[in-house]
Design an enzyme around this catalytic site. Sequence first.
Site, short mmCIF file in Angstrom:
data_model
loop_
_atom_site.label_atom_id
_atom_site.label_comp_id
_atom_site.label_asym_id
_atom_site.label_seq_id
_atom_site.Cartn_x
_atom_site.Cartn_y
_atom_site.Cartn_z
CB VAL A 2 -0.96 -0.02 1.22
CG1 VAL A 2 -1.61 1.33 1.43
CG2 VAL A 2 -2.02 -1.08 0.99
CG ASP B 25 9.65 -0.18 5.21
OD1 ASP B 25 8.52 -0.40 4.71
OD2 ASP B 25 10.19 -0.93 6.05
CB THR C 2 -3.24 -3.52 10.71
OG1 THR C 2 -3.84 -3.60 9.40
CG2 THR C 2 -2.91 -2.09 11.02
CD GLU D 136 -5.67 2.75 -1.44
OE1 GLU D 136 -5.46 3.95 -1.22
OE2 GLU D 136 -6.29 2.36 -2.45
CG PHE E 293 -15.71 -10.01 -5.12
CD1 PHE E 293 -15.40 -8.94 -5.93
CD2 PHE E 293 -14.77 -10.43 -4.20
CE1 PHE E 293 -14.18 -8.29 -5.84
CE2 PHE E 293 -13.54 -9.79 -4.09
CZ PHE E 293 -13.25 -8.73 -4.91
CG LEU E 294 -21.56 -13.35 -7.48
CD1 LEU E 294 -22.83 -13.13 -8.29
CD2 LEU E 294 -21.90 -14.00 -6.13
CB CYS F 256 -7.22 -7.42 2.76
SG CYS F 256 -5.90 -6.23 2.45
CE LYS G 230 -5.37 -9.75 -5.80
NZ LYS G 230 -6.38 -8.73 -5.83
N1 LIG Z 1 -2.06 -5.26 0.56
C1 LIG Z 1 -3.25 -4.82 0.17
O1 LIG Z 1 -3.78 -5.21 -0.87
C2 LIG Z 1 -4.01 -3.81 1.01
C3 LIG Z 1 -5.12 -3.15 0.45
C4 LIG Z 1 -5.79 -2.20 1.22
C5 LIG Z 1 -5.37 -1.96 2.53
N2 LIG Z 1 -4.31 -2.62 3.05
C6 LIG Z 1 -3.89 -2.31 4.42
O2 LIG Z 1 -2.75 -1.46 4.36
C7 LIG Z 1 -1.85 -1.74 5.44
C8 LIG Z 1 -0.47 -2.10 4.89
O3 LIG Z 1 -0.59 -3.30 4.16
P1 LIG Z 1 0.59 -3.81 3.20
O4 LIG Z 1 0.07 -5.01 2.49
O5 LIG Z 1 1.13 -2.67 2.41
O6 LIG Z 1 1.68 -4.24 4.32
P2 LIG Z 1 3.19 -4.69 4.12
O7 LIG Z 1 3.48 -5.66 5.19
O8 LIG Z 1 3.44 -5.05 2.68
O9 LIG Z 1 4.04 -3.34 4.39
C9 LIG Z 1 4.16 -2.71 5.63
C10 LIG Z 1 5.52 -2.04 5.68
O10 LIG Z 1 5.57 -1.18 6.82
C11 LIG Z 1 6.88 -1.20 7.34
N3 LIG Z 1 6.85 -0.68 8.71
C12 LIG Z 1 6.26 -1.21 9.80
N4 LIG Z 1 6.41 -0.39 10.86
C13 LIG Z 1 7.11 0.68 10.44
C14 LIG Z 1 7.57 1.88 11.06
N5 LIG Z 1 7.33 2.14 12.35
N6 LIG Z 1 8.27 2.78 10.32
C15 LIG Z 1 8.51 2.53 9.02
N7 LIG Z 1 8.09 1.42 8.36
C16 LIG Z 1 7.40 0.51 9.07
C17 LIG Z 1 7.31 -2.65 7.20
O11 LIG Z 1 8.72 -2.80 7.24
C18 LIG Z 1 6.69 -3.02 5.83
O12 LIG Z 1 7.63 -2.84 4.77
C19 LIG Z 1 -2.53 -2.87 6.23
O13 LIG Z 1 -3.27 -2.30 7.27
C20 LIG Z 1 -3.46 -3.50 5.22
O14 LIG Z 1 -4.55 -4.12 5.82
C21 LIG Z 1 -3.60 -3.53 2.32
#
Ligand SMILES: NC(=O)c1ccc[n+]([C@@H]2O[C@H](COP(=O)([O-])OP(=O)(O)OC[C@H]3O[C@@H](n4cnc5c(N)ncnc54)[C@H](O)[C@@H]3O)[C@@H](O)[C@H]2O)c1
Length: 433
Positions: free
Chosen positions: A11, A30, A85, A150, A251-252, A262, A323
């Site tokens: 994200v 990061d 999260t 997001e 989604f069917l 997620c 997927k």
């Molecule tokens: N992946 C998806 O398709 C998607 C879609 C919508 C929403 N989300 C939500 O977005 C959020 C992030 O998901 P993601 O898939 O991108 O996660 P991810 O695990 O791919 O990335 C998270 C990143 O955050 C970094 N991080 C953690 N703590 C940190 C800090 N204190 N300072 C700096 N960097 C830090 C980690 O090193 C990691 O690289 C989640 O809450 C998820 O539910 C994800």
Amino acid sequence: MRIVMIGAGYVGLVSGACFADFGHDVTCVDKDADRIAALNQCRIPIFEPDLDKLIESGINSGRLMFGTNLSSIGDADAVFIAVGTPSRRGDGHADLSYVRAAAREVAARLEGFTVVVTKSTVPVGTGDEVERIIRETNPAVDFAVVANPEFLREGAAIRDFQHPDRIVVGTEDERARKVMGQIYRPLYLNQAPILYTSRRTAELIKYAANAFLATKITFINEIADLAERVGANVQDVARGIGLDNRIGAKFLHAGPGYGGSCFPKDTRALSKTALDYGVQLRVVEATLTVNETRKRTMSRKVAGALDNDIRGKTIAVLGLTFKPDTDDMREAPSIALIAGLLDFGAKVRAHDPVGMEQAKKELSGIEYCDDPYSCARGADALVIVTEWRQFRALDLERIKTDMATPVIVDLRNIYRPEDVRSAGFKYESIGRQ
Ligand SMILES: NC(=O)c1ccc[n+]([C@@H]2O[C@H](COP(=O)([O-])OP(=O)(O)OC[C@H]3O[C@@H](n4cnc5c(N)ncnc54)[C@H](O)[C@@H]3O)[C@@H](O)[C@H]2O)c1
């Protein structure tokens, strides 16, 4: 606008690169130094179509930067928190430790009015907590906390971010609303609707959306089970109901159960949040249970295709990621399927076009193959788990010659039963004869 994005995962990277593309100055931060070093050399740590080009053009324009520390926060108009999260071990609540840590780190460095935006998916009330953490850490600071969930999908993330169905902004602060309006202005000009709500409402919208979609998938999966028993075709049922505008066709698609980064964790977290507030979300709880069971029972389906004589047999698995068009293995149906097959005493070989490096971290005791054909060679059954394009037009004649027994279990219904059977295979799919 000057933006700091905390977290350079799926994200954070996509959002950061797209904001830079809109013309904003973005620094993605990061704590994973290797990840940042790779990004500074234009090496992308995740697989997402076209993200490499967008990041490269952001770096070349000077509008997209990467770092490991928060030194640029002082100048920022908005700081987005896009850290993970995940499900908390043991109870399934959302683990907010990364969000809290990010809030503390941000608080110490804020200068001048700054909007702190939670882009991570966070339970209702997290915005209040982030606000409290920042106020306690740095009482003098002028800031507002906004919820901006997001909705992008991995595999189509850039398109989703640039052409969203809607943008949800949860704030009651007028100054924050203006900043968010400026940040998303390019999309607003593209007619993407911005929905302004209260912060708690925005947080709940994200979970309600994911829970609804997970429920829709689970519903058609159960209908598929019934279709198999009564001699109906679930794909025709899906089309028959999906053409009703009140239902909609998306989604069917019946399959082996939903996975990914997620839906599983968000449905779990939503039902836990509801219980904390004394509300039982029975439909969401049922979705969770049905889906978990389903992923595991897929191994029984494979065993059934081999007349339950599976011990010592070799099963070729095509597709490991949850997927197509992503390398994300989080809670992928392949994990439960393969665990079940190994428990039955089968030998498993697998191939995935891009997910094998990630898969190796999750799945041991199996053989990884370079392509679908070497995977199928000598196998007693071929199981299609992820519907990658590469698997949609396999040379069935070649596969039949190479396999020990010609059995295909297609958990995504990407083939027509008559085509596969006329090629000489025993063929099983989902919700069809
Ligand atoms: N992946 C998806 O398709 C998607 C879609 C919508 C929403 N989300 C939500 O977005 C959020 C992030 O998901 P993601 O898939 O991108 O996660 P991810 O695990 O791919 O990335 C998270 C990143 O955050 C970094 N991080 C953690 N703590 C940190 C800090 N204190 N300072 C700096 N960097 C830090 C980690 O090193 C990691 O690289 C989640 O809450 C998820 O539910 C994800």
